[in-house]
Design an enzyme around this catalytic site. Sequence first.
Site, short mmCIF file in Angstrom:
data_model
loop_
_atom_site.label_atom_id
_atom_site.label_comp_id
_atom_site.label_asym_id
_atom_site.label_seq_id
_atom_site.Cartn_x
_atom_site.Cartn_y
_atom_site.Cartn_z
N GLU A 47 35.10 40.72 56.04
CA GLU A 47 35.65 40.44 57.48
C GLU A 47 35.11 41.38 58.62
O GLU A 47 34.76 41.24 59.71
CB GLU A 47 37.14 40.39 57.71
N GLU A 104 41.89 37.73 48.78
CA GLU A 104 43.19 37.85 49.31
C GLU A 104 44.29 36.73 48.57
O GLU A 104 45.43 37.22 48.08
CB GLU A 104 43.44 37.67 50.87
N GLY A 118 38.77 42.43 53.77
CA GLY A 118 38.57 43.25 54.82
C GLY A 118 37.19 43.42 55.12
O GLY A 118 36.52 43.81 56.34
N ALA A 144 40.58 45.92 52.64
CA ALA A 144 41.60 46.61 53.14
C ALA A 144 42.45 47.39 51.88
O ALA A 144 42.10 47.08 50.76
CB ALA A 144 42.82 45.86 53.81
N1 CO8 Z 1 42.09 48.87 47.87
C1 CO8 Z 1 42.29 50.01 47.25
N2 CO8 Z 1 41.61 50.62 46.25
C2 CO8 Z 1 40.59 50.02 45.79
C3 CO8 Z 1 40.15 48.65 46.53
C4 CO8 Z 1 40.87 48.07 47.50
N3 CO8 Z 1 40.59 47.17 48.36
N4 CO8 Z 1 39.24 48.26 45.90
C5 CO8 Z 1 38.91 49.20 44.82
N5 CO8 Z 1 39.87 50.15 44.76
C6 CO8 Z 1 39.76 51.32 43.84
C7 CO8 Z 1 40.42 50.89 42.58
O1 CO8 Z 1 41.79 50.85 42.58
C8 CO8 Z 1 39.74 51.83 41.81
O2 CO8 Z 1 40.49 53.21 41.99
P1 CO8 Z 1 41.25 54.05 40.76
O3 CO8 Z 1 39.83 54.60 40.05
O4 CO8 Z 1 41.93 54.86 41.29
O5 CO8 Z 1 41.83 53.15 39.92
C9 CO8 Z 1 38.43 52.26 42.32
O6 CO8 Z 1 38.44 51.79 43.81
C10 CO8 Z 1 37.32 51.60 41.79
O7 CO8 Z 1 37.72 50.13 41.58
P2 CO8 Z 1 37.49 49.26 40.03
O8 CO8 Z 1 37.91 50.17 39.01
O9 CO8 Z 1 38.64 48.22 40.21
O10 CO8 Z 1 36.14 49.02 40.10
P3 CO8 Z 1 35.50 47.73 39.23
O11 CO8 Z 1 34.00 47.86 39.32
O12 CO8 Z 1 36.17 47.37 38.02
O13 CO8 Z 1 36.00 46.30 40.24
C11 CO8 Z 1 36.24 45.36 42.34
C12 CO8 Z 1 35.37 46.49 41.49
C13 CO8 Z 1 35.93 44.10 41.79
C14 CO8 Z 1 35.84 45.48 43.59
C15 CO8 Z 1 37.87 45.72 42.19
O14 CO8 Z 1 37.80 46.99 42.51
C16 CO8 Z 1 38.71 44.72 43.15
O15 CO8 Z 1 38.82 43.59 42.61
N6 CO8 Z 1 39.09 45.48 44.32
C17 CO8 Z 1 39.97 44.75 45.11
C18 CO8 Z 1 39.02 43.62 46.06
C19 CO8 Z 1 40.21 43.10 46.78
O16 CO8 Z 1 41.08 42.34 46.48
N7 CO8 Z 1 39.96 43.08 48.42
C20 CO8 Z 1 40.83 42.44 49.29
C21 CO8 Z 1 42.05 43.42 49.66
S1 CO8 Z 1 43.18 42.72 50.89
C22 CO8 Z 1 42.21 42.78 52.37
O17 CO8 Z 1 41.32 42.89 52.46
C23 CO8 Z 1 43.06 42.00 53.25
C24 CO8 Z 1 42.30 42.14 54.49
C25 CO8 Z 1 43.34 41.90 55.78
C26 CO8 Z 1 44.67 43.03 55.82
C27 CO8 Z 1 45.68 42.92 56.99
C28 CO8 Z 1 46.40 44.29 57.17
C29 CO8 Z 1 47.55 44.32 56.07
#
Ligand code: CO8
Length: 262
Positions: free
Chosen positions: A116, A136, A113, A68
Amino acid sequence: MYNYETLKFESDNQTGIGILTISRPESLNALNAQVMAELESFFKGIDDIGLRCLILTGDGSKSFVAGADIKEMKSFGGAQAEELAHRGQSVFDLIESSSVPVIAAVNGFALGGGMELALACDFIIASDNAKFGLPEVSLGIMPGYGGTQRLSRHIGRAKARMLAMTGDMFSAQQMYEWGLVVRVTPPEELMEKCQKVAGSIATKAPLAVQMVKQAVNQGQDLPQSDGMDLEARMFAKVFETEDKNEGVSAFIEKRKAKFKGK
Ligand code: CO8
């Protein structure tokens, strides 16, 4: 026909196979409110497209869906989070209950997400560089789009708890060994493999395929004897279809069946 900003859709009228791509590559295809609204709209209208099978994937070579959209969550309090969890769950339920079989082609990160979402599809084919996880807890939250429920039903409660409690990422090969992923391919062969499996489904009797999906999904939480009754009722239904007459006649006449989905 479709005017989506975060989804790309293409389909082949000959084969009945569609490809739906979640496209926010700048955010690793994270699910923001717009993606969720567009997924809802797409899956609500899917019966009108006449597809035999859909492949769901993420744009680019790095990510299926990285979860998400975390940036949208900053201001949420409990009440809004609960509402959004219910909303996301209902969108994924549309995928799970869709009459069209949906294959998740996981081409990179399937996190939170994103994992999921893949779990709501009929099965997952992954590239060997794909990474799965429920991170998460690293954000101080927990899965909210069905992860705690669907994952434990797929791989058992102990492994589901381990994944969701550690927040660690796991390889496609590990997920294959745990039975979550049905095939692992080199990245460049992922879509070809998905097309091949989709092609096999697409040539079969559509109503029979739908009944298989319903019987497996609706039966999984029933006692086995009730599941058997469900199967028998669906078995009866397929015997009332034109495609049953066509399939059986084609076998006897040693020709290829032409199914109409009737
Ligand atoms: N949300 C928003 N932006 C994201 C997300 C995300 N989940 N994942 C990556 N991005 C963005 C980064 O912020 C970055 O943007 P910017 O260049 O503007 O800074 C761009 O994508 C590229 O990402 P990275 O530079 O971080 O790329 P890396 O190769 O260094 O890392 C990763 C890749 C490991 C995937 C890293 O981006 C990461 O850890 N992302 C988050 C993963 C995460 O925690 N996902 C779970 C999110 S919570 C969720 O899904 C809950 C679901 C239920 C929701 C319920 C409703 C509220």
